[in-house]
Enzyme design. Structure first.
Site, PDB file in Angstrom:
ATOM      1  N   GLU A 112      22.246  80.219  20.462  1.00 49.76           N
ATOM      2  CA  GLU A 112      22.016  78.825  20.858  1.00 49.76           C
ATOM      3  C   GLU A 112      23.168  78.313  21.716  1.00 49.76           C
ATOM      4  O   GLU A 112      22.956  77.560  22.672  1.00 49.76           O
ATOM      5  CB  GLU A 112      21.829  77.966  19.614  1.00 49.76           C
ATOM      6  CG  GLU A 112      20.544  78.287  18.863  1.00 49.76           C
ATOM      7  CD  GLU A 112      20.402  77.521  17.560  1.00 49.76           C
ATOM      8  OE1 GLU A 112      19.261  77.289  17.130  1.00 49.76           O
ATOM      9  OE2 GLU A 112      21.445  77.148  16.970  1.00 49.76           O
ATOM     10  N   GLU A 132      17.626  83.724  11.657  1.00 53.71           N
ATOM     11  CA  GLU A 132      17.570  82.656  10.662  1.00 53.71           C
ATOM     12  C   GLU A 132      16.364  82.781   9.740  1.00 53.71           C
ATOM     13  O   GLU A 132      16.432  82.424   8.556  1.00 53.71           O
ATOM     14  CB  GLU A 132      17.551  81.281  11.357  1.00 53.71           C
ATOM     15  CG  GLU A 132      18.896  80.839  11.898  1.00 53.71           C
ATOM     16  CD  GLU A 132      19.167  81.316  13.304  1.00 53.71           C
ATOM     17  OE1 GLU A 132      20.050  80.747  13.961  1.00 53.71           O
ATOM     18  OE2 GLU A 132      18.499  82.291  13.750  1.00 53.71           O
TER      19      GLU A 132
END
Length: 261
Positions: A112, A132
Site C-alpha cells: 500500500e 491480510e
C-alpha cells in the site's frame, strides 16, 4: 537521522528516504509518525522536487504493519501521524513526485505504501502480496487502489487469496513500471529522480494535483475545474515566471532554467 528507523539523504533537489528497521522494515506507530513528518517536510521544502522511498538491505522493502509491535500494544487504529500509515498515502497536498525503489519483499501495508508512489521500480528479486486475508483482516487501502491499478480480476485474486507474485508478473500487470537488476535499482531510481527534478517543478505539481483530484471526476467536470481556475497548482503555473521561461527558452532555442516560481 542516524538513530531513526528512517534515514534521509539529500542530493540536490532529490530526497532519498530509506526505511531501516531490522529485521524486516516493518512499520509501527512511531515509525509511521516519523515518516509522516519526513514526507510533510519534503512536501513543504521549496528546494526539494522529487523523493525516492526504499528499504534498507536486500531482502525487504516493507512487509507493512509490525505485528510484533501490535502484540505489544500498538493499536491497529492508533495514531499513524501525518499522512496516515507510512506517512504518504493520506498526506494532503502532496504535489511532488515520489519514486518507490522496491528492493525486496513488498507486501501488505508495504505494498500500500508503494502504491502511494508515482513511479515504481522493482529489483528483479522483489515479490508482492496482500496476505491480510490469511490473518482475518482487510487490506483497506489496497482494496481501493489495486483494482484501479491492475486488471480487476487479478487484483481480486490477490486480495481474496493472498497469492504472491514475482517482479516479472507485477510488471506484466502494470503494477510496477519496470524490473531492473538488484544491483542497478538505486542507480536507475536516482537517474529517474534526476530527470524529473530537472523538469519544471510547477508543472509536476499541477500534474499531480490534476491526476489526483480528477481520478473520480467526469472528464468535462475536471476540464471545467481547470478553466475556472479551481486547481491551485494550475493557476499558480499559468501566472508563474516559469511559464514565461518555458516559452522564452523555446523561442531562443536554449534549455530553460526552472525556478519553481
Amino acid at each position: 537521522m542516524t538513530d531513526s528507523p528512517i534515514k534521509t539523504q539529500r542530493d540536490g533537489h532529490v530526497l532519498e528516504v530509506t526505511l531501516d528497521r531490522p529485521k524486516a522494515n516493518a512499520i509501527d506507530l512511531a515509525t509511521s509518525r516519523i515518516m509522516g513528518d519526513v514526507f510533510a517536510d519534503f512536501r513543504d521544502d521549496p528546494d526539494l522536487r522529487v523523493a525516492i522511498i526504499t528499504g534498507a538491505g536486500e531482502k525487504f522493502f516493507c512487509p507493512g504493519w509490525d505485528l510484533k509491535a501490535a502484540a505489544d500494544g500498538d493499536a491497529v487504529d492508533g495514531d499513524y501521524g501525518r499522512g496516515g500509515f507510512g506517512g504518504l498515502q493520506e498526506l494532503p497536498r502532496m504535489n511532488k513526485p515520489v519514486i518507490a525503489a522496491i528492493n525486496g519483499i513488498c507486501c501488505g501495508g508495504g505494498l500500500e505504501l508503494a502504491l502511494s508512489a508515482d513511479i515504481l521500480l522493482a529489483a528483479d528479486h522483489a515479490s508482492f502480496a496482500l496476505p491480510e486475508i490469511r490473518s482475518g483482516t482487510v487490506a483497506d487501502a489496497a482494496s481501493i487502489k489495486m483494482p484501479k491499478r491492475i486488471p480487476y480480476h487479478i487484483a481480486m485474486e490477490m486480495l481474496l487469496t493472498g497469492r504472491w507474485i514475482d517482479a516479472q508478473e507485477a510488471a506484466r500487470w502494470g503494477l510496477v513500471n519496470r524490473v531492473v537488476p538488484a544491483a542497478d535499482l538505486m542507480t536507475q531510481a536516482r537517474e529517474m529522480a534526476a530527470l524529473i527534478a530537472s523538469g519544471p517543478p510547477l508543472v509536476n505539481a499541477a500534474i499531480k494535483e490534476v491526476v489526483r483530484e480528477a481520478e473520480d471526476m467526469k472528464f468535462q467536470d475536471a476540464m471545467n475545474k481547470i478553466t475556472k481556475s479551481q486547481f491551485e497548482t494550475v493557476e499558480r503555473l499559468y501566472t508563474s515566471e516559469d511559464q514565461l521561461e518555458g516559452a522564452r527558452a523555446f523561442a531562443e532555442k536554449r534549455d530553460p532554467v526552472w525556478k519553481g516560481r
